[in-house]
Design an enzyme around this catalytic site. Structure first.
Site, PDB file in Angstrom:
ATOM      1  N   CYS A 183       1.909   5.221   6.445  1.00 33.95           N
ATOM      2  CA  CYS A 183       0.815   6.022   6.996  1.00 33.95           C
ATOM      3  C   CYS A 183      -0.334   5.198   7.572  1.00 33.95           C
ATOM      4  O   CYS A 183      -0.632   5.307   8.757  1.00 33.95           O
ATOM      5  CB  CYS A 183       0.245   6.927   5.903  1.00 33.95           C
ATOM      6  SG  CYS A 183       1.453   8.083   5.279  1.00 33.95           S
TER       7      CYS A 183
HETATM    8  N1  LIG Z   1       4.743   8.382   1.957  1.00 33.97           N
HETATM    9  C1  LIG Z   1       3.471   8.737   1.879  1.00 33.97           C
HETATM   10  O1  LIG Z   1       2.737   8.267   1.031  1.00 33.97           O
HETATM   11  C2  LIG Z   1       2.889   9.747   2.822  1.00 33.97           C
HETATM   12  C3  LIG Z   1       1.592  10.227   2.566  1.00 33.97           C
HETATM   13  C4  LIG Z   1       1.041  11.166   3.405  1.00 33.97           C
HETATM   14  C5  LIG Z   1       1.767  11.594   4.508  1.00 33.97           C
HETATM   15  N2  LIG Z   1       3.011  11.120   4.760  1.00 33.97           N
HETATM   16  C6  LIG Z   1       3.709  11.647   5.927  1.00 33.97           C
HETATM   17  O2  LIG Z   1       4.704  12.549   5.466  1.00 33.97           O
HETATM   18  C7  LIG Z   1       5.860  12.481   6.303  1.00 33.97           C
HETATM   19  C8  LIG Z   1       7.072  12.163   5.462  1.00 33.97           C
HETATM   20  O3  LIG Z   1       6.900  10.865   4.908  1.00 33.97           O
HETATM   21  P1  LIG Z   1       7.788  10.330   3.728  1.00 33.97           P
HETATM   22  O4  LIG Z   1       7.080   9.123   3.216  1.00 33.97           O
HETATM   23  O5  LIG Z   1       8.124  11.411   2.767  1.00 33.97           O
HETATM   24  O6  LIG Z   1       9.112   9.906   4.530  1.00 33.97           O
HETATM   25  P2  LIG Z   1      10.548   9.581   3.908  1.00 33.97           P
HETATM   26  O7  LIG Z   1      11.267   8.771   4.911  1.00 33.97           O
HETATM   27  O8  LIG Z   1      10.398   9.070   2.511  1.00 33.97           O
HETATM   28  O9  LIG Z   1      11.243  11.001   3.797  1.00 33.97           O
HETATM   29  C9  LIG Z   1      11.585  11.778   4.877  1.00 33.97           C
HETATM   30  C10 LIG Z   1      12.926  12.408   4.604  1.00 33.97           C
HETATM   31  O10 LIG Z   1      13.223  13.295   5.678  1.00 33.97           O
HETATM   32  C11 LIG Z   1      14.624  13.262   5.882  1.00 33.97           C
HETATM   33  N3  LIG Z   1      14.923  13.804   7.195  1.00 33.97           N
HETATM   34  C12 LIG Z   1      15.029  13.181   8.383  1.00 33.97           C
HETATM   35  N4  LIG Z   1      15.323  14.057   9.352  1.00 33.97           N
HETATM   36  C13 LIG Z   1      15.381  15.275   8.761  1.00 33.97           C
HETATM   37  C14 LIG Z   1      15.647  16.583   9.230  1.00 33.97           C
HETATM   38  N5  LIG Z   1      15.884  16.833  10.526  1.00 33.97           N
HETATM   39  N6  LIG Z   1      15.624  17.589   8.353  1.00 33.97           N
HETATM   40  C15 LIG Z   1      15.391  17.354   7.046  1.00 33.97           C
HETATM   41  N7  LIG Z   1      15.141  16.141   6.539  1.00 33.97           N
HETATM   42  C16 LIG Z   1      15.141  15.123   7.385  1.00 33.97           C
HETATM   43  C17 LIG Z   1      14.974  11.804   5.703  1.00 33.97           C
HETATM   44  O11 LIG Z   1      16.353  11.625   5.424  1.00 33.97           O
HETATM   45  C18 LIG Z   1      14.085  11.405   4.531  1.00 33.97           C
HETATM   46  O12 LIG Z   1      14.734  11.555   3.298  1.00 33.97           O
HETATM   47  C19 LIG Z   1       5.540  11.444   7.374  1.00 33.97           C
HETATM   48  O13 LIG Z   1       5.007  12.084   8.489  1.00 33.97           O
HETATM   49  C20 LIG Z   1       4.466  10.604   6.717  1.00 33.97           C
HETATM   50  O14 LIG Z   1       3.634   9.984   7.668  1.00 33.97           O
HETATM   51  C21 LIG Z   1       3.592  10.208   3.934  1.00 33.97           C
END
Ligand SMILES: NC(=O)c1ccc[n+]([C@@H]2O[C@H](COP(=O)([O-])OP(=O)(O)OC[C@H]3O[C@@H](n4cnc5c(N)ncnc54)[C@H](O)[C@@H]3O)[C@@H](O)[C@H]2O)c1
Length: 461
Positions: free
Chosen positions: A294
């Site tokens: 992020c």
């Molecule tokens: N990790 C953090 O601390 C955090 C904090 C705030 C916001 N975010 C935001 O949240 C979002 C998700 O981040 P994350 O860290 O959970 O990512 P991540 O990569 O850990 O998880 C995302 C998941 O989505 C799955 N995915 C991909 N395409 C998909 C689809 N079409 N349908 C369903 N699932 C699908 C992936 O396989 C993966 O398991 C991002 O936009 C990120 O910027 C993350």
């Protein structure tokens, strides 16, 4: 407000589609709404857990079958959710997990999207996953009843209006009438012991008043407070504001670290003393750079968005540059330490990097500065290894780093003695820092792990 709207809708002034709103509102109120969480990663899995714990039936879907299989076997793959918590979710019979999007979306009343929003190789927003998720919903939702669709992934202002809604409109009809849509940025902070998904207030912006009320009603039953904002764009901007604020401030303190080091002043002592001011100062702490999915990524979203209008953010540009500078500074401090202690250079020196996750106590190394530093040391001819109790093996790191397949070493007195330098990048709890201190020839400490220790073999970085 939700109740007022409900009362208005229940009166005679309604229109076609009112029954969808009313029944969704009722289902959210009595928690019979079925919720599909798309993407079971660092954000989606804790969210699914919070929804499940608050009484909803949750369908978790993810195309990654290894994640789905792991959950089916009651095993978590992220440090903020314990195995026993996954077990409780499954045993409650309120949590179902699969790779079958169609079925899960069709059967749900609410769909929450938590898919990745990384950057492309050209460092533009990579919207592939959001587009895919929206298309999957548009295809699967047809004929399945009124839905509330919420995007939680971080993105740039305009995504909901310009990208997401036009996709859903094609098969789902008119937003605010045939289906509802909101943007609610995720504020998850993995590893934070004080705040978890269900104790962090949620900001919601929506397509219309109905969508806003539905989303607020859902989150209101899961988190302590919901802040309703006037538009999608405002909610999208809130998330960017929060992370740009952190990015710029951490970069600032990293710059101060480099400056104070030249002046012979200990930045950590400065921060500690400055923090005693009861107003107007908020401490940020330096390190080896800024990582994670992020903080270093989200500011780039805004820069990308405003570029077409001929604007740029000077602060974001400077922070990006400083992030690179501080990694080089840390590499320089390792080189300085080797020269000062042994009169040798990086080439051929054995260096152990301690902690490669992007921050303490998480198993996530996306955009981790420790990996960039690892690569930079490698490129300068050093023989580099790493120890990280949270990351057994590096997989799926950026190709250009050439680190995939590298495994964490076992930390032992003998191993430490075999190294020329130990570089502390990420200060996980539970690491035996005393053993490191007692058995290392040279320690380069970028995180003040050895605060108040005045050993000759420690170089501050
Ligand atoms: N990790 C953090 O601390 C955090 C904090 C705030 C916001 N975010 C935001 O949240 C979002 C998700 O981040 P994350 O860290 O959970 O990512 P991540 O990569 O850990 O998880 C995302 C998941 O989505 C799955 N995915 C991909 N395409 C998909 C689809 N079409 N349908 C369903 N699932 C699908 C992936 O396989 C993966 O398991 C991002 O936009 C990120 O910027 C993350």
């Amino acid at each position: 407000m939700g109740a007022n709207l409900l009362a208005e809708r229940a009166g005679c002034g309604g229109f076609i589609g009112d029954s969808g709103y009313l029944s969704l509102f009722e289902m959210l109120k009595n928690k019979t709404a079925r919720i599909c969480v798309m993407g079971l990663g660092y954000v989606g899995l804790p969210l699914a857990k919070a929804l499940c714990e608050s009484g909803y039936h949750v369908f978790g879907v993810d195309p990654d079958s290894s994640k789905v299989n792991s959950l089916v076997c009651k095993k978590s793959y992220i440090s903020s959710v314990k195995n026993c918590e996954v077990e409780c979710m499954l045993d409650s019979s309120r949590f179902f997990v699969s790779c079958d999007f169609e079925q899960a979306i069709f059967s749900s009343d609410v769909v929450i999207i938590c898919v990745p929003t990384p950057l492309t190789q050209n460092r533009d927003p990579d919207m592939r996953y959001v587009l895919a998720a929206m298309n999957e919903i548009a295809n699967a939702a047809y004929g399945s009843g009124t839905k509330l669709v919420i995007l939680e992934s971080t993105t740039y202002p305009g995504t909901m209006r310009q990208i997401a809604e036009p996709i859903l409109r094609k098969s789902m009809g008119e937003v605010g009438k045939d289906y509802f849509m909101a943007y609610c940025p995720e504020r998850e902070d993995p590893g934070n012991k004080e705040f978890h998904t269900n104790s962090i207030p949620k900001v919601v912006g929506a397509a219309d008043r109905e969508s806003l009320e539905l989303a607020a009603s859902l989150y209101g039953s899961v988190v302590p407070s919901v802040i309703k904002v006037s538009s999608w764009e405002t909610a999208e901007s809130v998330k960017l504001m929060e992370n740009i604020f952190r990015f710029v401030n951490i970069s600032l303190v990293n710059e101060m670290k480099m400056i104070f080091q030249k002046l012979g002043v200990d930045v950590w002592e400065v921060i500690e003393a400055a923090s005693t001011k009861p107003f107007g100062y908020m401490p940020f702490y330096p390190g080896s750079g800024i990582g994670g999915h992020c903080i270093p990524v989200d500011p780039v979203f805004l820069n990308w968005k405003i570029k077409s209008s001929g604007m740029r953010s000077l602060f974001i540009d400077a922070a990006i540059q400083l992030n690179e500078d501080v990694e080089n500074f840390v590499v320089g401090r390792v080189a300085y330490g080797l020269d000062w202690m042994f009169g040798k250079g990086l080439r051929g020196s054995r260096i152990l990097v301690v902690g490669v996750a992007y921050k303490a106590n998480v198993n996530d190394f996306r955009e981790s500065p420790a990996l960039n530093i690892f690569k930079k040391l490698n490129d300068r001819g050093a023989i580099v290894n790493y120890y990280d109790p949270f990351i057994e093996r590096i997989d799926d790191a950026e190709e250009s780093l050439s680190l995939n397949g590298v495994r964490s070493v076992e930390l032992s007195e003998n191993y430490l003695r075999s190294q020329d330098a130990v570089l502390i990048c990420t200060p996980h709890d539970g690491v035996d820092y005393r053993m490191i201190l007692n058995n290392s020839k040279l320690i380069v400490d970028s995180k003040n792990v050895y605060k108040n220790v005045s050993a000759k073999n420690i170089v501050r970085a």
